[in-house]
Design an enzyme around this catalytic site. Structure first.
Site, PDB file in Angstrom:
ATOM      1  N   THR A   7      48.105  69.719 155.368  1.00  0.00           N
ATOM      2  CA  THR A   7      49.124  71.002 155.093  1.00  0.00           C
ATOM      3  C   THR A   7      48.031  72.294 155.178  1.00  0.00           C
ATOM      4  O   THR A   7      46.855  72.287 155.060  1.00  0.00           O
ATOM      5  CB  THR A   7      49.694  70.813 153.542  1.00  0.00           C
ATOM      6  N   THR A   8      48.634  73.259 155.250  1.00  0.00           N
ATOM      7  CA  THR A   8      48.174  74.338 155.019  1.00  0.00           C
ATOM      8  C   THR A   8      48.870  75.268 153.910  1.00  0.00           C
ATOM      9  O   THR A   8      48.427  76.398 153.477  1.00  0.00           O
ATOM     10  CB  THR A   8      48.354  75.475 156.447  1.00  0.00           C
ATOM     11  N   GLU A  10      49.056  76.313 150.248  1.00  0.00           N
ATOM     12  CA  GLU A  10      48.399  76.188 149.180  1.00  0.00           C
ATOM     13  C   GLU A  10      49.045  75.473 147.905  1.00  0.00           C
ATOM     14  O   GLU A  10      48.433  74.652 147.022  1.00  0.00           O
ATOM     15  CB  GLU A  10      48.207  77.479 148.664  1.00  0.00           C
ATOM     16  N   ASP A  69      56.416  64.273 154.366  1.00  0.00           N
ATOM     17  CA  ASP A  69      57.507  65.002 154.849  1.00  0.00           C
ATOM     18  C   ASP A  69      58.600  64.930 153.668  1.00  0.00           C
ATOM     19  O   ASP A  69      58.744  63.872 153.006  1.00  0.00           O
ATOM     20  CB  ASP A  69      57.997  64.278 156.379  1.00  0.00           C
ATOM     21  N   TYR A 163      65.757  74.768 148.263  1.00  0.00           N
ATOM     22  CA  TYR A 163      67.148  74.511 147.850  1.00  0.00           C
ATOM     23  C   TYR A 163      66.994  74.658 146.172  1.00  0.00           C
ATOM     24  O   TYR A 163      67.937  74.349 145.669  1.00  0.00           O
ATOM     25  CB  TYR A 163      67.619  73.106 148.091  1.00  0.00           C
ATOM     26  N   LYS A 184      59.404  70.930 136.383  1.00  0.00           N
ATOM     27  CA  LYS A 184      59.546  70.586 137.795  1.00  0.00           C
ATOM     28  C   LYS A 184      58.630  69.742 138.164  1.00  0.00           C
ATOM     29  O   LYS A 184      59.053  68.627 138.719  1.00  0.00           O
ATOM     30  CB  LYS A 184      59.757  71.933 138.646  1.00  0.00           C
ATOM     31  N   HIS A 189      59.945  64.719 143.203  1.00  0.00           N
ATOM     32  CA  HIS A 189      59.802  63.785 144.159  1.00  0.00           C
ATOM     33  C   HIS A 189      58.471  63.515 144.844  1.00  0.00           C
ATOM     34  O   HIS A 189      57.811  62.631 144.987  1.00  0.00           O
ATOM     35  CB  HIS A 189      60.978  64.136 145.427  1.00  0.00           C
ATOM     36  N   ARG A 190      57.846  64.939 145.145  1.00  0.00           N
ATOM     37  CA  ARG A 190      56.576  64.812 145.791  1.00  0.00           C
ATOM     38  C   ARG A 190      55.677  64.280 144.820  1.00  0.00           C
ATOM     39  O   ARG A 190      54.681  63.477 145.328  1.00  0.00           O
ATOM     40  CB  ARG A 190      56.155  66.330 146.138  1.00  0.00           C
TER      41      ARG A 190
HETATM   42  P1  IMP Z   1      58.367  70.071 153.404  1.00  0.00           P
HETATM   43  O1  IMP Z   1      58.461  68.961 154.549  1.00  0.00           O
HETATM   44  O2  IMP Z   1      57.915  69.537 152.197  1.00  0.00           O
HETATM   45  O3  IMP Z   1      57.743  71.214 154.107  1.00  0.00           O
HETATM   46  O4  IMP Z   1      60.066  70.420 153.136  1.00  0.00           O
HETATM   47  C1  IMP Z   1      61.086  70.869 154.210  1.00  0.00           C
HETATM   48  C2  IMP Z   1      62.277  71.602 153.517  1.00  0.00           C
HETATM   49  O5  IMP Z   1      62.689  70.806 152.704  1.00  0.00           O
HETATM   50  C3  IMP Z   1      61.640  72.869 152.728  1.00  0.00           C
HETATM   51  O6  IMP Z   1      61.528  73.881 153.767  1.00  0.00           O
HETATM   52  C4  IMP Z   1      62.888  73.028 151.930  1.00  0.00           C
HETATM   53  O7  IMP Z   1      63.752  73.706 152.445  1.00  0.00           O
HETATM   54  C5  IMP Z   1      63.214  71.631 151.479  1.00  0.00           C
HETATM   55  N1  IMP Z   1      62.357  70.809 150.226  1.00  0.00           N
HETATM   56  C6  IMP Z   1      61.415  70.152 150.130  1.00  0.00           C
HETATM   57  N2  IMP Z   1      60.960  69.908 148.898  1.00  0.00           N
HETATM   58  C7  IMP Z   1      61.682  70.763 148.151  1.00  0.00           C
HETATM   59  C8  IMP Z   1      61.690  71.320 146.690  1.00  0.00           C
HETATM   60  O8  IMP Z   1      60.663  70.529 146.127  1.00  0.00           O
HETATM   61  N3  IMP Z   1      62.411  72.255 146.527  1.00  0.00           N
HETATM   62  C9  IMP Z   1      63.130  72.898 147.312  1.00  0.00           C
HETATM   63  N4  IMP Z   1      63.279  72.385 148.702  1.00  0.00           N
HETATM   64  C10 IMP Z   1      62.525  71.742 148.988  1.00  0.00           C
END
Ligand code: IMP
Length: 213
Positions: A7-8, A10, A69, A163, A184, A189-190
């Site tokens: 990832t880039t 931060e 992802d 979102y 949060k 989820h992460r």
């Molecule tokens: P990414 O793969 O984590 O970069 O997430 C892709 C997209 O999913 C983001 O651009 C957001 O639109 C949405 N998303 C992922 N995680 C979150 C979160 O924790 N909050 C809000 N939107 C999220």
């Protein structure tokens, strides 16, 4: 040992570093490498996208990689926006919403709210899939983290990203964007996916607990 976090961003890197901080491992990010390669997230599932990123970066940079992802799934919309979460406003499903005066996040949120107008079932969930891949040792591990919730009637709050202004986590009556960041992170989820990955990395002997040396 060193692991490259693909990832880039931060914010994501900080979260990953904080969860894995007691492991004997040095975490690098794409900002630490020369010649960053782009990997297109063009697959049908979070897992396939995360595997694609992890395997591509691991074979290019020759070190173990953590890739992830994530996105939002909404039941009343057949699971969309899913892997299209970042660019939901621009896809054919439900019609494109090309309003240049709004940010991408605002366009995504507005489209989602429009598609849910008059829908009773507003249930959805954030999902993250995290993949660890070491091509030398032939080790691949993946985990998933989920945060259940529902889509609000209108955007509220200014914290978080994506979102968050329209996502109400289960058990709360505020949107994710109205919650303090510590709250949060607790239900994220992460965070859940990363904590499970950490457990598996320790259990399988890939990494040890201890200070970085
Ligand atoms: P990414 O793969 O984590 O970069 O997430 C892709 C997209 O999913 C983001 O651009 C957001 O639109 C949405 N998303 C992922 N995680 C979150 C979160 O924790 N909050 C809000 N939107 C999220």
């Amino acid at each position: 040992m060193k692991i490259l976090v693909a990832t880039t961003n931060e914010g994501k890197l900080r979260e990953i570093k904080s969860i894995l901080s007691d492991l004997d491992v040095e975490l690098l990010s794409l900002k630490d490498v020369d010649n960053i390669i782009e990997v297109e997230e063009d697959k049908e599932t979070f897992l396939e996208n995360a595997i694609k990123k992890a395997t591509t970066y691991a074979s290019f940079y020759k070190i173990p990689v953590i890739a992830e992802d994530a996105g939002l799934e909404v039941d009343a919309l057949e699971g969309y926006p899913s892997v299209y979460s970042a660019r939901f406003y621009s896809i054919e499903y439900g019609g494109k919403l090309e309003d240049e005066s709004l940010s991408k996040d605002e366009r995504n949120n507005l489209k989602l709210l429009k598609l849910l107008e008059n829908k009773e079932n507003r249930k959805g969930r954030y999902k993250t899939v995290v993949v660890y891949y070491d091509s030398d040792k032939g080790i691949g591990i993946w985990t998933e983290g989920v945060c259940e919730g529902e889509i609000a009637q209108k955007p509220q709050g200014s914290g978080g990203f994506g979102y968050d202004p329209i996502f109400i986590p289960q058990g709360y009556n505020q949107t994710m964007a109205q919650l303090p960041p510590e709250e949060k992170n607790k239900i994220s989820h992460r965070g859940k996916a990363l904590s499970k990955l950490k457990e598996l990395l320790i259990k399988t002997g890939v990494v040890e607990i201890g200070s970085k040396s």
